[in-house]
Scaffold this motif. Structure first.
Motif, PDB file in Angstrom:
ATOM      1  N   ARG A  16       0.907  -1.106   0.087  1.00 27.48           N
ATOM      2  CA  ARG A  16      -0.046   0.004   0.078  1.00 27.48           C
ATOM      3  C   ARG A  16       0.887   1.347  -0.018  1.00 27.48           C
ATOM      4  NH1 ARG A  16      -5.242   0.401   0.949  1.00 27.48           N
ATOM      5  NH2 ARG A  16      -4.890   2.330   2.291  1.00 27.48           N
ATOM      6  N   GLY A  17       2.205   1.132   0.009  1.00 29.26           N
ATOM      7  CA  GLY A  17       3.133   2.190  -0.152  1.00 29.26           C
ATOM      8  C   GLY A  17       3.073   2.944   1.339  1.00 29.26           C
ATOM      9  N   GLN A  18       2.789   2.313   2.523  1.00 27.36           N
ATOM     10  CA  GLN A  18       2.846   2.663   3.722  1.00 27.36           C
ATOM     11  C   GLN A  18       4.272   2.147   4.294  1.00 27.36           C
ATOM     12  OE1 GLN A  18      -0.677   1.257   5.387  1.00 27.36           O
ATOM     13  NE2 GLN A  18      -1.960   3.080   4.765  1.00 27.36           N
ATOM     14  N   TYR A  19       5.423   2.668   4.016  1.00 23.55           N
ATOM     15  CA  TYR A  19       6.696   2.436   4.256  1.00 23.55           C
ATOM     16  C   TYR A  19       7.078   2.351   5.335  1.00 23.55           C
ATOM     17  CZ  TYR A  19       6.781   1.993  -0.810  1.00 23.55           C
ATOM     18  OH  TYR A  19       6.445   1.949  -2.344  1.00 23.55           O
ATOM     19  N   ALA A  20       6.689   3.631   6.190  1.00 23.23           N
ATOM     20  CA  ALA A  20       7.124   3.792   7.598  1.00 23.23           C
ATOM     21  C   ALA A  20       6.526   2.689   8.417  1.00 23.23           C
ATOM     22  CB  ALA A  20       6.957   5.209   7.966  1.00 23.23           C
ATOM     23  N   SER A  21       5.063   2.418   8.307  1.00 20.56           N
ATOM     24  CA  SER A  21       4.464   1.489   9.184  1.00 20.56           C
ATOM     25  C   SER A  21       4.798   0.054   8.547  1.00 20.56           C
ATOM     26  CB  SER A  21       3.173   1.531   8.556  1.00 20.56           C
ATOM     27  OG  SER A  21       2.593   2.789   9.182  1.00 20.56           O
ATOM     28  N   ALA A  22       5.169  -0.168   7.503  1.00 19.82           N
ATOM     29  CA  ALA A  22       5.758  -1.633   7.216  1.00 19.82           C
ATOM     30  C   ALA A  22       7.106  -1.674   7.788  1.00 19.82           C
ATOM     31  CB  ALA A  22       5.868  -1.582   5.763  1.00 19.82           C
ATOM     32  N   TRP A  23       7.788  -0.819   7.645  1.00 12.05           N
ATOM     33  CA  TRP A  23       9.287  -0.838   8.249  1.00 12.05           C
ATOM     34  C   TRP A  23       8.942  -1.067   9.829  1.00 12.05           C
ATOM     35  CZ3 TRP A  23      13.799  -1.692   6.829  1.00 12.05           C
ATOM     36  CH2 TRP A  23      15.020  -1.556   7.599  1.00 12.05           C
ATOM     37  N   LYS A  24       8.467  -0.485  10.455  1.00 11.45           N
ATOM     38  CA  LYS A  24       8.269  -0.619  11.768  1.00 11.45           C
ATOM     39  C   LYS A  24       7.722  -1.903  12.165  1.00 11.45           C
ATOM     40  CE  LYS A  24       5.687   1.537  15.834  1.00 11.45           C
ATOM     41  NZ  LYS A  24       4.676   2.465  16.398  1.00 11.45           N
ATOM     42  N   VAL A  25       6.925  -2.487  11.646  1.00  8.83           N
ATOM     43  CA  VAL A  25       6.293  -3.620  11.573  1.00  8.83           C
ATOM     44  C   VAL A  25       7.442  -4.786  11.428  1.00  8.83           C
ATOM     45  CG1 VAL A  25       4.740  -5.681  10.919  1.00  8.83           C
ATOM     46  CG2 VAL A  25       3.832  -3.305  11.350  1.00  8.83           C
ATOM     47  N   ALA A  26       8.045  -4.760  10.502  1.00  6.96           N
ATOM     48  CA  ALA A  26       9.145  -5.646   9.949  1.00  6.96           C
ATOM     49  C   ALA A  26      10.216  -5.632  11.033  1.00  6.96           C
ATOM     50  CB  ALA A  26       9.736  -5.328   8.594  1.00  6.96           C
ATOM     51  N   ARG A  27      10.770  -4.532  11.333  1.00  6.64           N
ATOM     52  CA  ARG A  27      11.890  -4.506  12.573  1.00  6.64           C
ATOM     53  C   ARG A  27      11.402  -4.799  13.681  1.00  6.64           C
ATOM     54  NH1 ARG A  27      16.943  -4.303  10.797  1.00  6.64           N
ATOM     55  NH2 ARG A  27      17.294  -3.606  12.650  1.00  6.64           N
ATOM     56  N   ALA A  28      10.042  -4.603  14.255  1.00  6.77           N
ATOM     57  CA  ALA A  28      10.014  -5.292  15.438  1.00  6.77           C
ATOM     58  C   ALA A  28       9.736  -6.968  15.282  1.00  6.77           C
ATOM     59  CB  ALA A  28       8.580  -4.745  15.814  1.00  6.77           C
ATOM     60  N   GLY A  29       9.304  -7.359  14.395  1.00 11.50           N
ATOM     61  CA  GLY A  29       9.291  -8.868  13.814  1.00 11.50           C
ATOM     62  C   GLY A  29      10.490  -9.436  13.865  1.00 11.50           C
ATOM     63  N   LEU A  30      11.645  -8.637  13.258  1.00 12.74           N
ATOM     64  CA  LEU A  30      12.883  -9.237  12.954  1.00 12.74           C
ATOM     65  C   LEU A  30      13.442  -9.329  14.273  1.00 12.74           C
ATOM     66  CD1 LEU A  30      15.115  -9.903  10.999  1.00 12.74           C
ATOM     67  CD2 LEU A  30      15.624  -7.401  10.615  1.00 12.74           C
ATOM     68  N   GLY A  31      13.345  -8.169  15.231  1.00 11.20           N
ATOM     69  CA  GLY A  31      14.013  -8.137  16.412  1.00 11.20           C
ATOM     70  C   GLY A  31      13.471  -9.335  17.281  1.00 11.20           C
ATOM     71  N   ARG A  32      12.341  -9.940  17.153  1.00 14.58           N
ATOM     72  CA  ARG A  32      12.038 -11.343  17.744  1.00 14.58           C
ATOM     73  C   ARG A  32      12.467 -12.493  16.925  1.00 14.58           C
ATOM     74  NH1 ARG A  32       7.159  -8.440  17.539  1.00 14.58           N
ATOM     75  NH2 ARG A  32       6.692  -7.635  19.319  1.00 14.58           N
ATOM     76  N   TYR A  33      12.581 -12.361  15.770  1.00 17.09           N
ATOM     77  CA  TYR A  33      12.991 -13.643  14.782  1.00 17.09           C
ATOM     78  C   TYR A  33      14.149 -13.286  13.916  1.00 17.09           C
ATOM     79  CZ  TYR A  33       8.600 -15.301  16.473  1.00 17.09           C
ATOM     80  OH  TYR A  33       7.347 -15.833  17.222  1.00 17.09           O
ATOM     81  N   PRO A  34      15.475 -12.975  14.530  1.00 16.72           N
ATOM     82  CA  PRO A  34      16.284 -12.596  13.611  1.00 16.72           C
ATOM     83  C   PRO A  34      16.964 -13.527  12.605  1.00 16.72           C
ATOM     84  CG  PRO A  34      17.222 -12.859  15.684  1.00 16.72           C
ATOM     85  CD  PRO A  34      15.543 -13.059  15.944  1.00 16.72           C
ATOM     86  N   GLU A  35      16.551 -14.944  13.194  1.00 19.95           N
ATOM     87  CA  GLU A  35      16.853 -16.057  12.192  1.00 19.95           C
ATOM     88  C   GLU A  35      16.181 -16.514  10.878  1.00 19.95           C
ATOM     89  OE1 GLU A  35      13.987 -17.732  14.873  1.00 19.95           O
ATOM     90  OE2 GLU A  35      15.643 -16.210  15.135  1.00 19.95           O
ATOM     91  N   VAL A  36      14.717 -15.788  10.881  1.00 15.28           N
ATOM     92  CA  VAL A  36      13.836 -15.943  10.063  1.00 15.28           C
ATOM     93  C   VAL A  36      14.214 -15.104   8.683  1.00 15.28           C
ATOM     94  CG1 VAL A  36      11.400 -15.757   9.230  1.00 15.28           C
ATOM     95  CG2 VAL A  36      12.212 -16.373  11.707  1.00 15.28           C
ATOM     96  N   ALA A  37      14.551 -15.903   7.732  1.00 15.44           N
ATOM     97  CA  ALA A  37      15.040 -15.199   6.370  1.00 15.44           C
ATOM     98  C   ALA A  37      13.916 -14.095   5.697  1.00 15.44           C
ATOM     99  CB  ALA A  37      15.317 -16.222   5.234  1.00 15.44           C
ATOM    100  N   GLU A  38      12.673 -14.618   5.822  1.00 14.65           N
ATOM    101  CA  GLU A  38      11.621 -14.174   5.294  1.00 14.65           C
ATOM    102  C   GLU A  38      11.551 -12.613   6.013  1.00 14.65           C
ATOM    103  OE1 GLU A  38       9.840 -14.561   2.734  1.00 14.65           O
ATOM    104  OE2 GLU A  38      10.750 -16.762   2.461  1.00 14.65           O
ATOM    105  N   ALA A  39      11.741 -12.353   7.212  1.00 15.52           N
ATOM    106  CA  ALA A  39      11.915 -11.186   7.992  1.00 15.52           C
ATOM    107  C   ALA A  39      12.992 -10.393   7.317  1.00 15.52           C
ATOM    108  CB  ALA A  39      12.066 -11.424   9.456  1.00 15.52           C
ATOM    109  N   HIS A  40      14.037 -10.829   7.201  1.00 13.74           N
ATOM    110  CA  HIS A  40      15.181  -9.909   6.326  1.00 13.74           C
ATOM    111  C   HIS A  40      14.667  -9.561   4.896  1.00 13.74           C
ATOM    112  CE1 HIS A  40      18.106 -10.552   9.523  1.00 13.74           C
ATOM    113  NE2 HIS A  40      17.691 -11.562   9.732  1.00 13.74           N
ATOM    114  N   ASP A  41      13.828 -10.791   4.382  1.00 17.80           N
ATOM    115  CA  ASP A  41      13.426 -10.201   2.918  1.00 17.80           C
ATOM    116  C   ASP A  41      12.560  -9.193   2.963  1.00 17.80           C
ATOM    117  OD1 ASP A  41      13.345 -11.120   0.074  1.00 17.80           O
ATOM    118  OD2 ASP A  41      11.330 -11.754   0.798  1.00 17.80           O
ATOM    119  N   LEU A  42      11.623  -9.200   3.953  1.00 18.10           N
ATOM    120  CA  LEU A  42      10.686  -8.246   4.009  1.00 18.10           C
ATOM    121  C   LEU A  42      11.388  -6.819   4.165  1.00 18.10           C
ATOM    122  CD1 LEU A  42       7.692  -7.057   4.084  1.00 18.10           C
ATOM    123  CD2 LEU A  42       7.910  -7.639   6.565  1.00 18.10           C
TER     124      LEU A  42
END
Length: 163
Positions: A31-57
Motif C-alpha cells: 500500500r506504499g505505507q513504508y514507515a509503518s511496514a518498516w516498523k512492523v518488519a523491524r519489530a518482527g525481525l527483532g523477535r525472529y532474527p533467524e527468519v530469512a523472510e523477515a530480512h527479505d521483507l
C-alpha cells in the motif's frame, strides 16, 4: 484502514510473537505505507532474527524506498540464512539490472529459477536477460573483429626539409 490490515494488526496485537507480522508488513508495503511496514518488519525481525523472510521483507521495503545499498546487504543476509531463497535472489538480480550489471544479475536469476521453477516471471526475466547478454557478446565480438582487421596507422612523413 482496509479490513485485511485491520485484522492483521489486531492479530499481531493479540499475539506479538506471531509470524503474522510478515503478512502485515507486506500488506503495508504494497500500500506504499513504508514507515509503518518498516516498523512492523523491524519489530518482527527483532523477535525472529533467524527468519530469512523477515530480512527479505526489510530488504523489499528498503528497495522500494531507493536504499539499494541497504537492500543489497539485507538480501545478502537472507542468502546467508537461506542460500536458495528465491526472493533474495530475485531482489539482488533486480538491483544488478538497475545498475546495468547484467552479468551480475544472471546467477541470481538462475538461482531464483532453480528454487521456483514454476515462476513464469523468473523464467521470462531469465530468458530476456540471456538474449540481452548474447546481444552484448555479439557486439563485443564484432568490435574485436573490426579492431583486428583495421590497418595499422601510417606514420606521416614530414615534408622535405622539416626533419
Amino acid at each position: 484502514m482496509p479490513d485485511a490490515i485491520r485484522r492483521l494488526t489486531q492479530e499481531l496485537a493479540s499475539d506479538p510473537t506471531s509470524l503474522v507480522f510478515l503478512e502485515l508488513g507486506e500488506a503495508l508495503r504494497q500500500r506504499g505505507q513504508y514507515a509503518s511496514a518498516w516498523k512492523v518488519a523491524r519489530a518482527g525481525l527483532g523477535r525472529y532474527p533467524e527468519v530469512a523472510e523477515a530480512h527479505d521483507l526489510c530488504a523489499r521495503i528498503l528497495a522500494d524506498q531507493g536504499d539499494r545499498a541497504a537492500a543489497r546487504a539485507t538480501w545478502q543476509r537472507v542468502i546467508a540464512l537461506a542460500p536458495d531463497h528465491a526472493g533474495a535472489h530475485k531482489g539482488l538480480a533486480f538491483l544488478c539490472f538497475l545498475e546495468g550489471d547484467l552479468t551480475g544479475a544472471l546467477p541470481h536469476l538462475q538461482q531464483a529459477r532453480a528454487a521456483t521453477p514454476d515462476d513464469e516471471g523468473v523464467s521470462t526475466a531469465l530468458s530476456r536477460l540471456k538474449v540481452a547478454l548474447e546481444g552484448i557478446d555479439v557486439l563485443a565480438r564484432d568490435r574485436a573483429s573490426a579492431a583486428a582487421v583495421k590497418p595499422p596507422a601510417q606514420e606521416e612523413t614530414p615534408p622535405d626539409g622539416e626533419l
